[in-house]
Design an enzyme around this catalytic site. Sequence first.
Site, PDB file in Angstrom:
ATOM      1  N   SER A  90       0.807  -1.120   0.063  1.00  0.00           N
ATOM      2  CA  SER A  90      -0.223   0.111   0.007  1.00  0.00           C
ATOM      3  C   SER A  90       0.824   1.301   0.078  1.00  0.00           C
ATOM      4  CB  SER A  90      -0.974   0.165   1.320  1.00  0.00           C
ATOM      5  OG  SER A  90      -1.971   0.907   1.011  1.00  0.00           O
ATOM      6  N   HIS A 228      -7.703  -5.905   1.690  1.00  0.00           N
ATOM      7  CA  HIS A 228      -6.542  -5.050   1.667  1.00  0.00           C
ATOM      8  C   HIS A 228      -5.294  -5.495   2.356  1.00  0.00           C
ATOM      9  CE1 HIS A 228      -4.297  -1.405   0.608  1.00  0.00           C
ATOM     10  NE2 HIS A 228      -3.962  -1.150   1.712  1.00  0.00           N
TER      11      HIS A 228
END
Length: 253
Positions: A90, A228
């Site tokens: 990320s 995620h």
Amino acid sequence: MEKVVVCPYKRPDALYRLICFPWAGSGASHFAHWGSLFSSSIEVSSVNLPGRDSRQGEPFAKDMAHVVNEISSVLLKGLQEKPFAFFGHSFGSYVSLAVALHLKEKYGLEPIHLFLSGAPTLNSEAFTYLKTAHGVKDEDLLANLEISGGTLFEVPQNKDRKKHLINTLKEDSRVLHTWSFEMADGNIPFSCDITCFNGSEDQQARDLEAWHDLTSGDTSFYKLPGGHFYLLEPSNEIFLVKLITRYIEHAGL
């Protein structure tokens, strides 16, 4: 400079170095333990930005240039000695890219492989959100984190820890907001292979094909079960370690 780049499992005889860049709001601890999972051929280090873990008393970085210069100055000697690869998740993917671009431009150094995890491409709405999240209300920021994080990511219940997490997330967003990258026509920055990972249920990291444009090398894509924070699932972590090892050792041949 152990506070900046943490390496609890030192392997001076390792053939390769893997540098890991954590997600927004986090420190070096998760990726630091990866050193115990990899074979003796790979030494793993984890980047630790100001304001977290052992650097919690330090002021947060104000821009990406400060982050890049600090990390590069600490890593430079070691990266000149052995082949190295970067793994970022990320926010950490963008920090790893910024550092890699700096090392290539200033020192002619390039990773043998770039691993980008849970990272929306630079022209996506999700990336725009990450760059502007410092302006979002606290409760909305946490709600988005809980939705994207799924069951594997827990927001702290302690009031002080929760507030620190919010502050850190917003400061990381500010850092990202200061970074811009545009490729000049015909200028492909990397020649190394790039591998992209994301969770099958991660709504942020879709349409990753644009990462193709960063390199003249091969680009590959893997979807692993989860959201995620799919990489916190032990079975996914095992898969990542095995695949990353194979790619690094193959690139070094």
